[in-house]
Design an enzyme around this catalytic site. Structure first.
Site, mmCIF file in Angstrom:
data_model
loop_
_atom_site.group_PDB
_atom_site.id
_atom_site.type_symbol
_atom_site.label_atom_id
_atom_site.label_comp_id
_atom_site.label_asym_id
_atom_site.label_seq_id
_atom_site.Cartn_x
_atom_site.Cartn_y
_atom_site.Cartn_z
ATOM 1 N N TYR A 197 0.932 -1.115 -0.135
ATOM 2 C CA TYR A 197 -0.161 -0.007 -0.038
ATOM 3 C C TYR A 197 0.753 1.170 -0.068
ATOM 4 O O TYR A 197 0.547 2.574 -0.485
ATOM 5 C CB TYR A 197 -1.048 0.116 1.355
ATOM 6 C CG TYR A 197 -1.826 -0.826 1.209
ATOM 7 C CD1 TYR A 197 -2.332 -1.972 0.310
ATOM 8 C CD2 TYR A 197 -2.909 -1.469 2.343
ATOM 9 C CE1 TYR A 197 -3.197 -2.639 -0.068
ATOM 10 C CE2 TYR A 197 -3.697 -2.265 2.484
ATOM 11 C CZ TYR A 197 -3.871 -2.981 1.204
ATOM 12 O OH TYR A 197 -4.892 -3.937 1.377
ATOM 13 N N LYS B 33 3.701 -15.365 2.867
ATOM 14 C CA LYS B 33 3.689 -16.093 1.697
ATOM 15 C C LYS B 33 5.146 -16.356 1.456
ATOM 16 O O LYS B 33 5.575 -16.211 0.001
ATOM 17 C CB LYS B 33 2.955 -15.511 0.781
ATOM 18 C CG LYS B 33 2.611 -16.305 -0.589
ATOM 19 C CD LYS B 33 1.649 -17.294 -0.311
ATOM 20 C CE LYS B 33 1.537 -18.132 -1.873
ATOM 21 N NZ LYS B 33 0.899 -19.325 -1.703
#
Length: 365
Positions: free
Chosen positions: A152, A202
């Site tokens: 972001y 991840k």
């Protein structure tokens, strides 16, 4: 311009009265913030309130989503009670002028890096969850989401590729200091709960996540009393549906935390029920408190919004920024009592209006 409310008794006596910045924003934001203000007023606490525009409302009035006067109020305040920002009518603006730039700007300017999102199924809402009652009833978790970095806040833009096709890009990145500080919030939070921390990443495909996992593991050496586990985000999404009761505290990055907390909200009955607190590195007691739901412009002004998430955010504000534990617990108990008694807005399958739901909560006070 900001609007200042009348002084409370403590201020008249010359005592330091906490200043709460009210930033209602767009869509249903003004409605739910007004209801939270009703609950705070009912507690008769010594608080001073100032209101300022933010998001699309601020752009309409002042030409920018986070005007200097609003940022100044946020910096002067002891806590910020935030509604929501966003409206499709502003989607054509360049990104820095869109309503969402306001919340990102507040996080950046105030160092708001640790977002706490508790998810608990309140007794009586078992039928509102899409999960089986015996599974939904076990939900009692807290997501610690890093909120001042990740994709972001990374470099982003558009460009033309070598083949002449348009490309959009967003850079995901964390440095080890950012991971260390949010990991410590996660471990400290877990210490005060059931001493279980699940770090979600991840790492099998993302180098950013591999650094995340490495640093969290290093920090764990200072918290040998907390049981640390790691989980890939896709598995975490599945496990949250299969067995949400296995989670105590989750620590994760900005994007994964954004997605998983919305999923947790529906497992717990409705996104209209989940509050949040975002704590600051800029000043330790400063926090921004907001519901995790969006601005819902399609129902704005219709009295359909569920105010519970904002009211519970106000309770978190009293606890974390103002050290007012007893009134925080009173608010939470009143919401639980109203829910258990059958009070429901439309998102929960009921027909109470926004103010009607608050009336039911006030009855519990």
């Amino acid at each position: 311009m900001t609007r200042r409310y009348p002084a409370k008794a403590g201020e008249e006596r010359g005592l330091r009265v906490p200043l709460i910045a009210l930033l209602p924003g767009d869509g249903i934001g003004p409605e739910v913030v007004a209801e939270a203000r009703r609950v705070l007023d009912a507690l008769a606490l010594d608080l001073t309130f100032e209101e300022a525009p933010v998001g699309g409302a601020a752009y309409t009035q002042l030409g920018q989503p986070l005007p200097p006067s609003t940022l100044d109020l946020a910096k002067r305040s002891d806590a910020i009670l935030f509604g929501s920002v966003g409206d499709p009518q502003f989607d054509g603006l360049e990104r820095r002028l869109r309503p969402e730039a306001a919340i990102l700007g507040l996080r950046r300017e105030l160092g708001l890096f640790a977002n706490l999102r508790p998810a608990t199924l309140m007794p009586g809402l078992e039928d509102a969850s899409p999960l089986k009652p015996e599974i939904a009833g076990a939900i009692d978790l807290l997501i610690v989401r890093e909120s001042n970095g990740d994709i972001y806040f990374g470099e982003k833009g558009h460009r033309t590729g070598l083949d002449g096709l348009r490309e959009g890009f967003d850079l995901m990145k964390y440095d080890e200091s950012e991971v260390t500080r949010i990991a410590r919030v996660g471990f400290e939070t877990a210490r005060r709960r059931r001493k279980k921390l699940c770090s979600i990443d991840k790492a099998n495909v993302l180098e950013t996540s591999q650094l995340w996992r490495d640093v969290v593991t290093e920090v764990s050496e200072d918290y040998t009393d907390v049981d640390l586990t790691h989980m890939y985000v896709d598995n975490a999404a599945m496990q949250m549906v299969r067995d949400p009761g296995q989670f105590d505290v989750i620590v994760t990055g900005n994007m994964f935390g954004d997605i998983l907390s919305d999923q947790a909200s529906m497992c717990a009955g409705s996104i209209g029920m989940l509050p949040s607190a975002t704590l600051s590195a800029w000043r330790s007691t400063l926090g921004l408190y907001e519901p995790i739901h969006g601005s819902a412009p399609d129902i704005a002004g219709q009295g359909k919004a569920n105010p519970c998430a904002t009211i519970l955010s106000a309770a978190m504000m009293l606890r974390h920024s103002l050290g007012m534990e007893e009134p925080a617990q009173r608010i939470e108990a009143a919401v639980a009592k109203a829910i258990k008694g059958g009070a429901r807005t439309a998102d929960l399958g009921g027909n109470l209006s926004t103010t009607g739901m608050t009336d039911a909560i006030l009855a519990g006070l």
